[in-house]
Design an enzyme around this catalytic site. Structure first.
Site, PDB file in Angstrom:
ATOM      1  N   GLU A 131      40.750  49.119  43.324  1.00  0.00           N
ATOM      2  CA  GLU A 131      41.927  48.305  42.987  1.00  0.00           C
ATOM      3  C   GLU A 131      42.975  49.193  42.320  1.00  0.00           C
ATOM      4  O   GLU A 131      42.698  49.810  41.297  1.00  0.00           O
ATOM      5  CB  GLU A 131      41.516  47.151  42.065  1.00  0.00           C
ATOM      6  N   CYS A 142      48.288  31.917  41.081  1.00  0.00           N
ATOM      7  CA  CYS A 142      48.739  30.524  41.207  1.00  0.00           C
ATOM      8  C   CYS A 142      49.075  29.923  39.842  1.00  0.00           C
ATOM      9  O   CYS A 142      49.863  28.982  39.739  1.00  0.00           O
ATOM     10  CB  CYS A 142      47.652  29.673  41.862  1.00  0.00           C
ATOM     11  N   TYR A 147      39.108   1.853  47.512  1.00  0.00           N
ATOM     12  CA  TYR A 147      40.148   1.012  46.901  1.00  0.00           C
ATOM     13  C   TYR A 147      39.626   0.300  45.660  1.00  0.00           C
ATOM     14  O   TYR A 147      38.537  -0.293  45.677  1.00  0.00           O
ATOM     15  CB  TYR A 147      40.660  -0.053  47.883  1.00  0.00           C
ATOM     16  N   ARG A 205      49.063   3.097  60.168  1.00  0.00           N
ATOM     17  CA  ARG A 205      49.347   1.844  60.915  1.00  0.00           C
ATOM     18  C   ARG A 205      50.725   1.916  61.550  1.00  0.00           C
ATOM     19  O   ARG A 205      50.899   1.591  62.727  1.00  0.00           O
ATOM     20  CB  ARG A 205      49.295   0.652  59.948  1.00  0.00           C
TER      21      ARG A 205
HETATM   22  C1  LIG Z   1      53.400  32.662  41.566  1.00  0.00           C
HETATM   23  C2  LIG Z   1      52.364  32.357  42.607  1.00  0.00           C
HETATM   24  C3  LIG Z   1      51.833  31.081  42.708  1.00  0.00           C
HETATM   25  C4  LIG Z   1      50.867  30.797  43.661  1.00  0.00           C
HETATM   26  N1  LIG Z   1      50.364  29.520  43.743  1.00  0.00           N
HETATM   27  C5  LIG Z   1      49.403  29.236  44.660  1.00  0.00           C
HETATM   28  C6  LIG Z   1      48.835  27.935  44.729  1.00  0.00           C
HETATM   29  O1  LIG Z   1      49.198  27.035  43.944  1.00  0.00           O
HETATM   30  N2  LIG Z   1      47.874  27.695  45.664  1.00  0.00           N
HETATM   31  C7  LIG Z   1      47.443  28.679  46.531  1.00  0.00           C
HETATM   32  O2  LIG Z   1      46.551  28.417  47.359  1.00  0.00           O
HETATM   33  N3  LIG Z   1      47.967  29.930  46.482  1.00  0.00           N
HETATM   34  C8  LIG Z   1      48.924  30.233  45.567  1.00  0.00           C
HETATM   35  N4  LIG Z   1      49.442  31.497  45.494  1.00  0.00           N
HETATM   36  C9  LIG Z   1      49.003  32.519  46.470  1.00  0.00           C
HETATM   37  C10 LIG Z   1      47.729  33.234  46.029  1.00  0.00           C
HETATM   38  O3  LIG Z   1      47.889  33.738  44.738  1.00  0.00           O
HETATM   39  C11 LIG Z   1      47.446  34.354  47.015  1.00  0.00           C
HETATM   40  O4  LIG Z   1      47.340  33.786  48.303  1.00  0.00           O
HETATM   41  C12 LIG Z   1      46.169  35.094  46.686  1.00  0.00           C
HETATM   42  O5  LIG Z   1      46.273  35.768  45.461  1.00  0.00           O
HETATM   43  C13 LIG Z   1      45.871  36.111  47.781  1.00  0.00           C
HETATM   44  O6  LIG Z   1      44.728  36.820  47.451  1.00  0.00           O
HETATM   45  P1  LIG Z   1      44.461  38.235  48.103  1.00  0.00           P
HETATM   46  O7  LIG Z   1      43.180  38.721  47.531  1.00  0.00           O
HETATM   47  O8  LIG Z   1      44.603  38.161  49.566  1.00  0.00           O
HETATM   48  O9  LIG Z   1      45.687  39.152  47.659  1.00  0.00           O
HETATM   49  P2  LIG Z   1      46.204  39.585  46.220  1.00  0.00           P
HETATM   50  O10 LIG Z   1      45.906  38.564  45.208  1.00  0.00           O
HETATM   51  O11 LIG Z   1      47.617  40.005  46.412  1.00  0.00           O
HETATM   52  O12 LIG Z   1      45.328  40.881  45.903  1.00  0.00           O
HETATM   53  C14 LIG Z   1      45.458  42.055  46.648  1.00  0.00           C
HETATM   54  C15 LIG Z   1      45.067  43.211  45.750  1.00  0.00           C
HETATM   55  O13 LIG Z   1      45.022  44.393  46.536  1.00  0.00           O
HETATM   56  C16 LIG Z   1      45.475  45.474  45.735  1.00  0.00           C
HETATM   57  N5  LIG Z   1      45.865  46.543  46.642  1.00  0.00           N
HETATM   58  C17 LIG Z   1      46.827  46.495  47.605  1.00  0.00           C
HETATM   59  N6  LIG Z   1      46.876  47.651  48.268  1.00  0.00           N
HETATM   60  C18 LIG Z   1      45.951  48.465  47.716  1.00  0.00           C
HETATM   61  C19 LIG Z   1      45.535  49.798  47.967  1.00  0.00           C
HETATM   62  N7  LIG Z   1      46.091  50.525  48.926  1.00  0.00           N
HETATM   63  N8  LIG Z   1      44.546  50.318  47.204  1.00  0.00           N
HETATM   64  C20 LIG Z   1      43.960  49.581  46.222  1.00  0.00           C
HETATM   65  N9  LIG Z   1      44.319  48.317  45.942  1.00  0.00           N
HETATM   66  C21 LIG Z   1      45.291  47.762  46.677  1.00  0.00           C
HETATM   67  C22 LIG Z   1      46.632  44.857  44.948  1.00  0.00           C
HETATM   68  O14 LIG Z   1      46.909  45.602  43.788  1.00  0.00           O
HETATM   69  C23 LIG Z   1      46.092  43.466  44.640  1.00  0.00           C
HETATM   70  O15 LIG Z   1      45.448  43.398  43.388  1.00  0.00           O
HETATM   71  C24 LIG Z   1      50.419  31.822  44.540  1.00  0.00           C
HETATM   72  C25 LIG Z   1      50.949  33.116  44.436  1.00  0.00           C
HETATM   73  C26 LIG Z   1      51.906  33.390  43.488  1.00  0.00           C
HETATM   74  C27 LIG Z   1      52.466  34.793  43.392  1.00  0.00           C
END
Ligand SMILES: Cc1cc2nc3c(=O)[nH]c(=O)nc-3n(C[C@H](O)[C@H](O)[C@H](O)COP(=O)(O)OP(=O)(O)OC[C@H]3O[C@@H](n4cnc5c(N)ncnc54)[C@H](O)[C@@H]3O)c2cc1C
Length: 454
Positions: free
Chosen positions: A31, A41, A427, A443
């Site tokens: 990471e 979120c 309900y 409906r």
């Molecule tokens: C403000 C906000 C509100 C949200 N609200 C909701 C919600 O209410 N409901 C919902 O379902 N979703 C919500 N989301 C979306 C949700 O947070 C994301 O869909 C989710 O975090 C995606 O998870 P992920 O593991 O795919 O990616 P991420 O959480 O983006 O994690 C990817 C990780 O990979 C790491 N990384 C990237 N490239 C490299 C590399 N080359 N080497 C090492 N590490 C790397 C990054 O540093 C990061 O930590 C929200 C997002 C935000 C920003």
């Protein structure tokens, strides 16, 4: 098993595989950031003051928690390249600058998404904040405490933009939201977006629609002073960017892995990268199949990322699991208004070449006579002739949004709106009218399908 990215998708995959295989599987997670397994979120609610434990409250598991389970999690460690044929990644320790290679039998790409930035100069001025990561959230809160701003501009009126506008308004700031879309929440139909627009204005949020950001005015100290739009300049002490995200697939692209039309990695239903037995991908860096339109989309949501991770973990551990696709379910909140959608909007249905009928009903969250009943609007779209449910949108006050899950389940099971009219939904007066609003909409949609056929 080597995992790139240690948040929702990556650590779900790592934890699932480790739980199933224990010492028989070496799991390394890399990471580049300083946080893992946290809820982005929760950031808008944290900024609003709803999350009592602050930053720590959003972290589900610390690096130490993962290491205690036997996962070799390396923070501040970036993956710079993938050699697919040799089965190796090039890794850089960001603290020491040391570069090394790590071999893999299975590689999981869970690199998430990158935020969209306005294509105008000044977007990196002091006082302009993103809200993509926990570090962004920390920076914003520190900025708000230090600057004590009175005027905030949020750029983007998708769900993150409206949640952030609400959060800043609750911190007693004068908030303007700017977007070039005609209504907030463009994943809704404009008539439903208008309900959101009105609710935002009712709590004093200035909603500027059809307005394109053309620049920023910056003072002599490099601090943002206003956001310049096609609708005029909007003074700002702080600016929050909520313009959405695109898949973070630069690494995958360099390695020649298959990307779809939206720039996300393409996988099979086991979340294996197409054409690559040992490569897996999940979360915001992949495209998902919309099971209603039968088209691939980029739908970056935590709910999908966690499920992808579980599926990948199972498959790497030698079990079998699949992620067939999504029906486009999402839920959000602005002020007291709950907003939910599933399936196709009218625009999506047109884009998919489907003929449809649509109905909107106003109902209540409880029996009309029951104290505390709240108003809600349900919009339902059904395919012409077949009557197959295509989509539902709900906008209303407390008790409205999670009704969308009934519609999502119906969509998943390819139900017609006529079939939905007989669903055995619960309900009692404190919970719903005797005809639940979803049943009332079904409906009416069924009647509309019949009328259109006559
Ligand atoms: C403000 C906000 C509100 C949200 N609200 C909701 C919600 O209410 N409901 C919902 O379902 N979703 C919500 N989301 C979306 C949700 O947070 C994301 O869909 C989710 O975090 C995606 O998870 P992920 O593991 O795919 O990616 P991420 O959480 O983006 O994690 C990817 C990780 O990979 C790491 N990384 C990237 N490239 C490299 C590399 N080359 N080497 C090492 N590490 C790397 C990054 O540093 C990061 O930590 C929200 C997002 C935000 C920003």
């Amino acid at each position: 098993m080597v995992v790139v990215g240690a948040n929702a998708a990556g650590m779900s995959a790592a934890s699932q595989a480790k739980r199933m295989r224990g010492d028989k599987l070496e799991v390394i997670a890399l990471e580049r950031g300083s946080h893992c397994s946290y809820s982005a979120c929760g950031i808008p609610y944290w900024v609003a003051g709803d999350v009592a434990d602050g930053e720590g409250g959003l972290v589900a598991r610390s690096p130490e928690d993962h290491r205690a389970k036997g996962i070799d999690l390396r923070m501040l460690t970036s993956v710079e390249a993938i050699d697919v044929h040799a089965g190796k990644v090039t890794v850089r320790d960001l603290d020491s600058g040391r570069r090394y290679q790590e071999g893999f039998d299975h590689l999981v790409l869970a690199t998430g998404a990158v935020p969209v930035r306005p294509l105008v100069p000044g977007g990196d001025a002091a006082g302009v904040f993103g809200v993509q990561t926990l570090d962004d959230g920390v920076a914003l809160l520190v900025g708000l405490e230090r600057l004590r701003p009175r005027r905030a501009v949020v750029i983007g009126n998708g769900y993150i933009g409206v949640e952030m506008a609400d959060a800043l308004a609750r911190r007693r700031m004068a908030v303007t939201v700017v977007d070039r879309a005609p209504q907030p929440m463009s994943t809704l139909d404009p008539d439903m977006g208008e309900l959101v627009h009105r609710a935002m204005e009712k709590v004093g949020i200035d909603v500027r629609t059809d307005a394109t950001v053309t620049g920023f005015e910056i003072d002599g100290e490099g601090r943002v002073r206003s956001v310049v739009t096609s609708d005029g300049a909007v003074p700002a002490d702080v600016v929050v960017l909520g313009l959405g995200v695109r898949p973070n697939t630069a690494l995958a692209n360099q390695a020649g892995l298959p990307l779809g039309d939206h720039g996300g990695l393409r996988t099979d239903t086991q979340m294996r990268v197409l054409g690559h037995d040992r490569l897996w991908a999940g979360g915001d860096c992949v495209e998902v199949l919309n099971l209603v339109s039968d088209q691939y989309e980029h739908i970056p949501l935590g709910t999908h990322a966690n499920k992808h991770g579980r599926v990948i973990g199972h498959n790497i551990a030698g079990s079998y699991a699949t992620f067939p696709g999504v029906v486009g379910t999402a839920v959000s909140k602005v002020c007291d208004l709950e907003i939910a959608r599933t399936g196709l909007s009218e625009r999506d249905a047109t884009h998919a070449g489907l003929g449809y009928v649509t109905v909107s009903v106003q109902s209540g969250t409880r029996a009309a006579y029951f104290p505390g009943t709240q108003r809600l609007t349900v919009k339902m779209t059904a395919e012409g002739h077949t009557g197959r449910l295509l989509g539902v949108q709900i906008v209303g006050n407390e008790g409205s949004a999670k009704r969308i899950d009934t519609a999502a389940t119906a969509l998943w099971n390819h139900m017609t709106v006529e079939e939905m009219t007989t669903l055995d939904l619960a309900y009692a007066p404190p919970f719903s009218p005797v005809w639940d609003p979803i049943l009332v909409a079904a409906r009416q949609a069924s009647a509309a399908v019949r009328a259109a056929d006559r």
